[in-house]
Design an enzyme around this catalytic site. Structure first.
Site, PDB file in Angstrom:
ATOM      1  CG  ASN A  15      -1.491   1.589   1.192  1.00 32.48           C
ATOM      2  OD1 ASN A  15      -1.533   2.371   0.792  1.00 32.48           O
ATOM      3  ND2 ASN A  15      -3.195   0.939   2.234  1.00 32.48           N
ATOM      4  CG  ASP A  74      -3.990  -6.491   9.526  1.00 32.20           C
ATOM      5  OD1 ASP A  74      -3.818  -6.308   8.321  1.00 32.20           O
ATOM      6  OD2 ASP A  74      -5.447  -6.994  10.210  1.00 32.20           O
ATOM      7  CB  SER A  75      -4.087  -1.136  10.669  1.00 31.97           C
ATOM      8  OG  SER A  75      -4.129  -0.391   9.209  1.00 31.97           O
ATOM      9  CE1 TYR A 162     -14.744   1.958   5.829  1.00 29.27           C
ATOM     10  CE2 TYR A 162     -12.908   0.610   4.977  1.00 29.27           C
ATOM     11  CZ  TYR A 162     -14.490   0.793   4.909  1.00 29.27           C
ATOM     12  OH  TYR A 162     -14.688  -0.257   4.300  1.00 29.27           O
ATOM     13  CE  LYS A 183      -3.788   9.206   8.973  1.00 31.60           C
ATOM     14  NZ  LYS A 183      -3.825   8.810   7.160  1.00 31.60           N
ATOM     15  NE  ARG A 189      -0.960   2.273   9.628  1.00 32.44           N
ATOM     16  CZ  ARG A 189      -1.660   2.651   8.674  1.00 32.44           C
ATOM     17  NH1 ARG A 189      -1.598   4.163   7.872  1.00 32.44           N
ATOM     18  NH2 ARG A 189      -2.934   2.023   8.282  1.00 32.44           N
TER      19      ARG A 189
END
Length: 203
Positions: A15, A74-75, A162, A183, A189
């Protein structure tokens, strides 16, 4: 807890948004970050039903394949009105034959809430589990979260996943409307990452 002292770290993700976020977070520590996609590593099947289980699969597969320490994440987003869904299946809700479509996933999430007449605010949280794995099989786990609520319609063009429908607690804007640096200070994270940083700073 094992200290991380290496200067090169493989981030086990394909990603690009997640990789850019990790690079920004690691920049102050002088660690060279390489992504799994850049090394043409296959994505291992995520067969676990928990964030930590899937993060372990990705981290250990990458560390074993390259001989480098590997950090995986992993989120996902947990919506209270949906009993915590999509949770560990967040990416699955975005899957299409042509890749991931998070607009579709967000539309589905809001529609499911509407179907249930879920009261406002529709509270939710992002969760992140980082696993740092070494080629010898050792790993360390770091977990973080960010509380907030869902908004509709989607707002903002920054971020990924999202972010356009998630408004973090204490803010009037979504993650996707927020400056990426901001952010990166308050995200799930970042919360997990602060715990990870301790294994680099520990004596």
């Amino acid at each position: 807890m094992r200290r991380f002292t290496e200067k090169r770290l493989l981030v086990a993700t394909h990603n690009k948004g997640k990789l850019a976020e990790m690079r920004a977070l690691l920049a102050p520590y002088g660690v060279e970050v390489v992504g799994a996609g850049e090394m043409n590593l296959p994505e291992p099947p995520e067969t676990e039903t928990t964030f930590v289980g899937n993060a372990r699969i990705k981290a250990h597969a990458a560390a074993k394949a390259t001989g480098l320490p590997a950090l995986s994440d992993d989120s996902g987003i947990e919506v209270d009105a949906l009993g915590g869904a999509p949770g560990v299946y967040t990416a699955d809700w975005a899957e299409t034959p042509n890749g991931r479509d998070f607009v579709m996933a967000m539309e589905r999430t809001w529609a499911e809430c509407e179907k249930l007449n879920a009261p406002l605010p529709r509270t939710a949280r992002f969760r992140s589990t980082l696993v740092l794995a070494w080629p010898d099989g050792h790993d360390e786990v770091f977990e973080g979260s960010a509380e907030g609520q869902l908004v509709w319609p989607m707002r903002g063009v920054q971020g990924h996943g999202y972010d356009p429908m998630f408004q973090p607690e204490g803010y009037a804007i979504t993650f996707a409307e927020m400056d990426p640096a901001k952010k990166n200070e308050i995200s799930h994270r970042a919360d997990a990452f602060r715990k990870f940083v301790k294994v680099m700073e520990a004596e």
